[in-house]
Design a protein around this motif. Sequence first.
Motif, PDB file in Angstrom:
ATOM      1  N   ASP A   1       0.786  -1.016   0.105  1.00 12.05           N
ATOM      2  CA  ASP A   1      -0.087   0.118  -0.036  1.00 12.05           C
ATOM      3  C   ASP A   1       0.964   1.301  -0.080  1.00 12.05           C
ATOM      4  N   GLY A   2       2.137   1.217  -0.385  1.00 13.88           N
ATOM      5  CA  GLY A   2       2.965   2.316  -0.316  1.00 13.88           C
ATOM      6  C   GLY A   2       2.607   3.398  -1.332  1.00 13.88           C
ATOM      7  N   ALA A   3       1.677   3.528  -2.271  1.00 14.87           N
ATOM      8  CA  ALA A   3       1.442   4.070  -2.970  1.00 14.87           C
ATOM      9  C   ALA A   3       0.192   4.845  -2.861  1.00 14.87           C
ATOM     10  N   ALA A   4      -0.526   4.273  -1.694  1.00 16.70           N
ATOM     11  CA  ALA A   4      -1.885   4.471  -1.185  1.00 16.70           C
ATOM     12  C   ALA A   4      -2.074   5.864  -0.655  1.00 16.70           C
ATOM     13  N   VAL A   5      -3.140   6.448  -0.767  1.00 17.10           N
ATOM     14  CA  VAL A   5      -3.192   7.794   0.366  1.00 17.10           C
ATOM     15  C   VAL A   5      -3.798   7.090   1.683  1.00 17.10           C
ATOM     16  N   ALA A   6      -2.956   7.314   2.699  1.00 15.77           N
ATOM     17  CA  ALA A   6      -3.188   6.629   4.216  1.00 15.77           C
ATOM     18  C   ALA A   6      -4.573   7.507   4.604  1.00 15.77           C
ATOM     19  N   HIS A   7      -4.781   8.763   4.806  1.00 18.64           N
ATOM     20  CA  HIS A   7      -5.800   9.148   5.113  1.00 18.64           C
ATOM     21  C   HIS A   7      -5.996  10.809   4.857  1.00 18.64           C
ATOM     22  N   TYR A   8      -7.056  11.342   4.782  1.00 23.13           N
ATOM     23  CA  TYR A   8      -7.289  12.663   4.444  1.00 23.13           C
ATOM     24  C   TYR A   8      -7.430  13.696   5.607  1.00 23.13           C
ATOM     25  N   GLY A   9      -6.778  13.424   6.757  1.00 21.67           N
ATOM     26  CA  GLY A   9      -7.041  14.315   7.839  1.00 21.67           C
ATOM     27  C   GLY A   9      -7.547  13.910   9.148  1.00 21.67           C
ATOM     28  N   ASP A  10      -8.222  13.016   8.976  1.00 21.87           N
ATOM     29  CA  ASP A  10      -8.946  12.445  10.099  1.00 21.87           C
ATOM     30  C   ASP A  10      -9.166  10.960  10.067  1.00 21.87           C
ATOM     31  N   PRO A  11      -8.401  10.019  10.352  1.00 21.70           N
ATOM     32  CA  PRO A  11      -8.656   8.751  10.001  1.00 21.70           C
ATOM     33  C   PRO A  11      -9.939   8.003  10.781  1.00 21.70           C
ATOM     34  N   ALA A  12      -9.981   8.502  12.166  1.00 25.72           N
ATOM     35  CA  ALA A  12     -11.158   7.902  12.796  1.00 25.72           C
ATOM     36  C   ALA A  12     -12.273   8.419  12.218  1.00 25.72           C
ATOM     37  N   ARG A  13     -12.452   9.622  11.698  1.00 24.98           N
ATOM     38  CA  ARG A  13     -13.825  10.179  10.999  1.00 24.98           C
ATOM     39  C   ARG A  13     -14.063   9.451   9.825  1.00 24.98           C
ATOM     40  N   GLU A  14     -13.056   9.234   8.965  1.00 24.62           N
ATOM     41  CA  GLU A  14     -13.158   8.456   7.854  1.00 24.62           C
ATOM     42  C   GLU A  14     -13.714   6.815   8.026  1.00 24.62           C
ATOM     43  N   GLN A  15     -12.977   6.270   8.895  1.00 26.30           N
ATOM     44  CA  GLN A  15     -13.695   5.014   9.348  1.00 26.30           C
ATOM     45  C   GLN A  15     -15.234   5.036   9.666  1.00 26.30           C
ATOM     46  N   LYS A  16     -15.444   6.127  10.385  1.00 24.77           N
ATOM     47  CA  LYS A  16     -17.176   6.238  10.932  1.00 24.77           C
ATOM     48  C   LYS A  16     -17.682   6.427   9.551  1.00 24.77           C
ATOM     49  N   ILE A  17     -17.507   7.147   8.628  1.00 28.77           N
ATOM     50  CA  ILE A  17     -18.253   7.459   7.438  1.00 28.77           C
ATOM     51  C   ILE A  17     -18.450   6.215   6.687  1.00 28.77           C
ATOM     52  N   LEU A  18     -17.191   5.405   6.520  1.00 30.64           N
ATOM     53  CA  LEU A  18     -17.318   4.268   5.734  1.00 30.64           C
ATOM     54  C   LEU A  18     -18.362   3.204   6.416  1.00 30.64           C
ATOM     55  N   ASP A  19     -18.357   3.232   7.872  1.00 27.90           N
ATOM     56  CA  ASP A  19     -19.084   2.171   8.626  1.00 27.90           C
ATOM     57  C   ASP A  19     -20.552   2.820   8.606  1.00 27.90           C
ATOM     58  N   THR A  20     -20.848   3.776   8.798  1.00 30.12           N
ATOM     59  CA  THR A  20     -22.245   4.285   8.810  1.00 30.12           C
ATOM     60  C   THR A  20     -22.908   4.973   7.719  1.00 30.12           C
ATOM     61  N   GLY A  21     -22.040   5.386   6.607  1.00 28.41           N
ATOM     62  CA  GLY A  21     -22.522   6.148   5.589  1.00 28.41           C
ATOM     63  C   GLY A  21     -21.917   5.568   4.312  1.00 28.41           C
ATOM     64  N   ALA A  22     -21.400   6.262   3.389  1.00 27.30           N
ATOM     65  CA  ALA A  22     -20.775   5.815   2.220  1.00 27.30           C
ATOM     66  C   ALA A  22     -19.630   6.837   1.966  1.00 27.30           C
ATOM     67  N   GLY A  23     -18.673   6.255   1.608  1.00 26.57           N
ATOM     68  CA  GLY A  23     -17.379   7.292   1.262  1.00 26.57           C
ATOM     69  C   GLY A  23     -16.576   6.401   0.317  1.00 26.57           C
ATOM     70  N   LEU A  24     -15.695   7.292  -0.614  1.00 26.20           N
ATOM     71  CA  LEU A  24     -14.994   6.692  -1.772  1.00 26.20           C
ATOM     72  C   LEU A  24     -13.646   6.530  -1.409  1.00 26.20           C
ATOM     73  N   VAL A  25     -13.062   5.319  -1.643  1.00 26.50           N
ATOM     74  CA  VAL A  25     -11.645   5.078  -1.593  1.00 26.50           C
ATOM     75  C   VAL A  25     -10.740   4.946  -2.742  1.00 26.50           C
ATOM     76  N   ASP A  26      -9.776   5.539  -2.893  1.00 21.77           N
ATOM     77  CA  ASP A  26      -8.810   5.467  -3.854  1.00 21.77           C
ATOM     78  C   ASP A  26      -7.884   4.142  -3.835  1.00 21.77           C
ATOM     79  N   ARG A  27      -8.290   3.018  -4.678  1.00 22.51           N
ATOM     80  CA  ARG A  27      -7.453   1.719  -4.387  1.00 22.51           C
ATOM     81  C   ARG A  27      -6.828   1.613  -5.855  1.00 22.51           C
ATOM     82  N   SER A  28      -6.460   2.977  -6.577  1.00 28.02           N
ATOM     83  CA  SER A  28      -5.751   2.812  -7.830  1.00 28.02           C
ATOM     84  C   SER A  28      -4.431   2.058  -7.683  1.00 28.02           C
ATOM     85  N   HIS A  29      -3.772   1.784  -6.672  1.00 29.23           N
ATOM     86  CA  HIS A  29      -2.458   0.986  -6.739  1.00 29.23           C
ATOM     87  C   HIS A  29      -2.787  -0.217  -6.995  1.00 29.23           C
TER      88      HIS A  29
END
Length: 353
Positions: free
Chosen positions: A15-43
């Motif tokens: 995952d070295g070429a992936a984006v780790a987070h966009y400023g708040d990893p915990a908040r991003e997890q909650k978005i994916l867990d309770t709503g919907a979010g977009l993850v760049d997996r283009s690596h």
Amino acid sequence: MKPVTVASIDPSSADGAAVAHYGDPAREQKILDTGAGLVDRSHRDVLAVPGADRLTWLHSLTTQHLTGLDPMSGSELLVLSPHGHVEHHAMLVDDGTATWLDLEPGAGAGLLTFLSRMIFMMRVEPADVTADRAVLSIVGPHTDEALRALGVTLAAPDVVPVPPAKFATGVVPPRPTARYAAAALPAFDGLVRRVEGGADLIVPRSAVPDLVAAAQLPLAGIWAYEALRVAARRPRFGFETDHKTLPAEVGWTAHAVHLEKGCYRGQETISRVHHLGRPPRKLVLLHLDGIATDELPAPHTEVVRDGRAVGFVGTAARHYELGQIALAVVRQNVNEDGGQLLVGPSTAAIDPL
């Protein structure tokens, strides 16, 4: 929002070429867990297999039943060694003229080499298209709403129940054991595949900015994606696998193996392990105490009991609710005969669910 560069992602890792987070990893997890979010997996690597014989050819080489795969549908497959050990895992989608395989970063070349050696007289032309195609994932319980915003409605994944040991012939229907509905994305010259927990999009790299703008979803990094994958106990090739992994050990029998399809490499081992009903190892979710160290264990750190290694950690993560967790592959009898587990300096406990 611009991605945050995080130095703690090892550039040499998958995952070295992936984006780790966009400023708040915990908040991003909650978005994916309770709503919907977009993850760049283009690596991830992407292979394309056009040709009239593609499905019968892949059917003969892999663990999945693909001769009855309908256009605009997907599944997943394994390529095994002669002894039944997992050599490749790939997700796939067929658009009616080509089958698209996406797999772990860096794994495409090995699978392409294997496939190229097996063409013989078949009408297929496998090619690595990673440089042109990117994988992005919509993740979360509101995935269907997000897809409708892109003009797509897809049925939920359809997975055949795994039969018990020594099942009667004819129990498993002649179709992919996991069937994922798919659709074209004409505006982006791409495809979307509905999977458990979300949807995967395969689009030209040049179309990614337009797709991100059209989806209007919050972005989440790979840390959030991986934390939820670990909590859901979904294995990942190269992380929860090693050179001797059998599909049944990590739960791939349900999604990637057709138990009544024969005549592929490693099939005898698959059948024997299933009918014995007890593979040598199992995939478990570990809770780490996080007292001795705040650092997560590296992939393939040993799991130790009474001074002896009984398995290894695949992926460790910080979950926004569960704390430090990890997927591990351990001996089948671990947690049945007692003993404290250690992962590095941390005490570990197997989640009982």
